[in-house]
Scaffold this motif. Sequence first.
Motif, PDB file in Angstrom:
ATOM      1  N   VAL A 109       0.839  -1.206   0.000  1.00 33.81           N
ATOM      2  CA  VAL A 109       0.000   0.000   0.000  1.00 33.81           C
ATOM      3  C   VAL A 109       0.873   1.254   0.000  1.00 33.81           C
ATOM      4  N   ALA A 110       1.889   1.257   0.856  1.00 34.13           N
ATOM      5  CA  ALA A 110       2.768   2.422   0.956  1.00 34.13           C
ATOM      6  C   ALA A 110       3.509   2.672  -0.355  1.00 34.13           C
ATOM      7  N   HIS A 113       1.087   4.334  -2.799  1.00 34.33           N
ATOM      8  CA  HIS A 113       0.832   5.706  -2.363  1.00 34.33           C
ATOM      9  C   HIS A 113       2.029   6.599  -2.697  1.00 34.33           C
ATOM     10  N   GLU A 114       3.233   6.104  -2.456  1.00 30.64           N
ATOM     11  CA  GLU A 114       4.421   6.902  -2.746  1.00 30.64           C
ATOM     12  C   GLU A 114       4.573   7.157  -4.244  1.00 30.64           C
ATOM     13  N   GLY A 116       2.154   7.366  -6.381  1.00 22.54           N
ATOM     14  CA  GLY A 116       1.166   8.373  -6.732  1.00 22.54           C
ATOM     15  C   GLY A 116       1.565   9.756  -6.265  1.00 22.54           C
ATOM     16  N   ALA A 117       2.112   9.840  -5.047  1.00 19.60           N
ATOM     17  CA  ALA A 117       2.516  11.141  -4.514  1.00 19.60           C
ATOM     18  C   ALA A 117       3.640  11.747  -5.339  1.00 19.60           C
ATOM     19  N   PRO A 123      -5.627  13.835  -3.756  1.00 19.67           N
ATOM     20  CA  PRO A 123      -6.179  12.904  -2.759  1.00 19.67           C
ATOM     21  C   PRO A 123      -7.282  12.012  -3.318  1.00 19.67           C
ATOM     22  N   LEU A 126      -5.859   9.064  -5.088  1.00 22.60           N
ATOM     23  CA  LEU A 126      -5.291   8.044  -4.208  1.00 22.60           C
ATOM     24  C   LEU A 126      -6.343   7.369  -3.332  1.00 22.60           C
ATOM     25  N   ILE A 129      -6.621   3.568  -2.684  1.00 23.45           N
ATOM     26  CA  ILE A 129      -5.594   2.991  -1.826  1.00 23.45           C
ATOM     27  C   ILE A 129      -5.699   3.534  -0.407  1.00 23.45           C
ATOM     28  N   ASP A 130      -5.904   4.834  -0.288  1.00 21.76           N
ATOM     29  CA  ASP A 130      -5.950   5.451   1.039  1.00 21.76           C
ATOM     30  C   ASP A 130      -7.139   4.971   1.867  1.00 21.76           C
ATOM     31  N   TYR A 150      -5.953  -1.453  -5.778  1.00 24.70           N
ATOM     32  CA  TYR A 150      -4.878  -1.188  -6.743  1.00 24.70           C
ATOM     33  C   TYR A 150      -5.411  -1.237  -8.171  1.00 24.70           C
ATOM     34  N   MET A 153      -7.353   1.859  -9.058  1.00 28.82           N
ATOM     35  CA  MET A 153      -6.491   3.015  -9.275  1.00 28.82           C
ATOM     36  C   MET A 153      -5.801   2.946 -10.633  1.00 28.82           C
TER      37      MET A 153
END
Length: 491
Positions: A109-110, A113-114, A116-117, A123, A126, A129-130, A150, A153
């Motif tokens: 997950v992390a 997220h990373e 995407g960031a 937001p 994401l 996932i968030d 996932y 997304m």
Amino acid sequence: MPTPTAWRAGWLRVAARGVAVVTIAALVTGCSAASSAQSGNTRASTQDETAAPKPSQSGAATGTVRGAAPTAATNNGLIPTSELANVYQQIVQRYPGPVDPSQIVESAVAAVHEAGAQANALPLDLAPIDLLPAPVGDPARDWSAFARGYDLMVAKHPAWAAQSRPDRAIVRGMLAALQDDAAQLLDPTDLVVTGETRITGVGVIMSKPGPTDPPYVSEVFRNSPAAGAGLRLGDQIVAVDGNPTNNLSVSQVSAMVRGQEGTAVTLSIMRGAPPPTDVRIRRAPVDTPPIDVNVRQDGLAVMRIRSFTEGTPEFVQRLLVTGRNQGIRGWILDLRGNSTGTPETMALVALNFLENRPVAYAVDRNGQRIALQAPGRSAAGRVPFAVVVDRGTSSWAEVFTASVKEYRAGPVVGAKTAGTVGLVTQQLSDGSAFQMTVARMQTPNGTPIDKQGVVPDVEAVAQVADLQQGDDPPVRRAAELLAARPVQVMR
């Protein structure tokens, strides 16, 4: 004494041209070997998984992982979600150490997220996932929840997925959660170098003294374009087509040197004092045989074994028999850079030097200890030998070296080996592969090898200046030791 059922579960007998081999099937050879030697990297062999792993009978993972179907990921050329599920399943079921499946999912997950960031995702982008629920401790259910988020997304942002490669980020994240340096995602470029025995290039093997040093030529193949152009051992390749190489990895430089047959590449060679000399070489197909032999004037022969792959045991046996008939008085087994092969192949080679004794033991995550041993006898009888290794010696070459040292069958010369054994590598559909440890290897006396490496009996390292002067200190010291060493009766 194990029961017949336990015996069949722990062992697999493989026929290799009439020679029966006992191998660690349940632990290490879950993937079929599909690779040969590489230049200057510490990598395990590239293998294809022939069947999905079965649910573990014990440990944290229970039940089959139900990964989402490969929908958008497949269309974008990404690693399908079903393959990501297989990576997850292998981690939680095969890694020989403590594994928290919830932490593996959280790392996946992390990673998404990373990714995407880093692409400045909003937001809302994401959200799939968030907004995932926290892992509940059920490996299959937790993965399925992540896989659905996932896939949503990726389906919503296919261009981002194709550019940012969250699929590879997921694999890297899950493997990083193991905190094991050997667990990693291998780039397709590395695998091209690893997996071929016939390449189109110039015909050299390169090594690097340090991360910021330019690579140097550690081997020139016979009858290769490099040999025809006059390249020598110790030549430093400071640039390829004008591009500096000092901060590049060996695999990156190799990719630059290789190319289409008939095209030319310019290598900037430093031989001694500057300035470098530009050498233009036309690329051509080059065979990289797993074994080369050089007969010395002192009656010794150097056998360069680049990999323990298919055909190597038969080749070694023929060389030993021929050498005995021609009066070769001893062998120097050069295993520098040997990082690929299979355990059964290595065990068959070891049979010629260690007789019918265990080469090592594999210990799985449940503590089960299984011997690696090939039955039979040497084709050439007892023969004096020494082993030469370096920090590029890894995987099954390390296991062989450790057993030679522990049995005191011959001197080991060179530098401490890599300490990366018990690995398998599984190819992924996008050309990359993931590598991880599936068994902890021990010497016959129970000494760990993985993460420890093998310390040679005599330390000797070939520096660039040595090679440029035509000297190879490790081979020279091995020859000196063989000349002074009485032939031992093997116990």
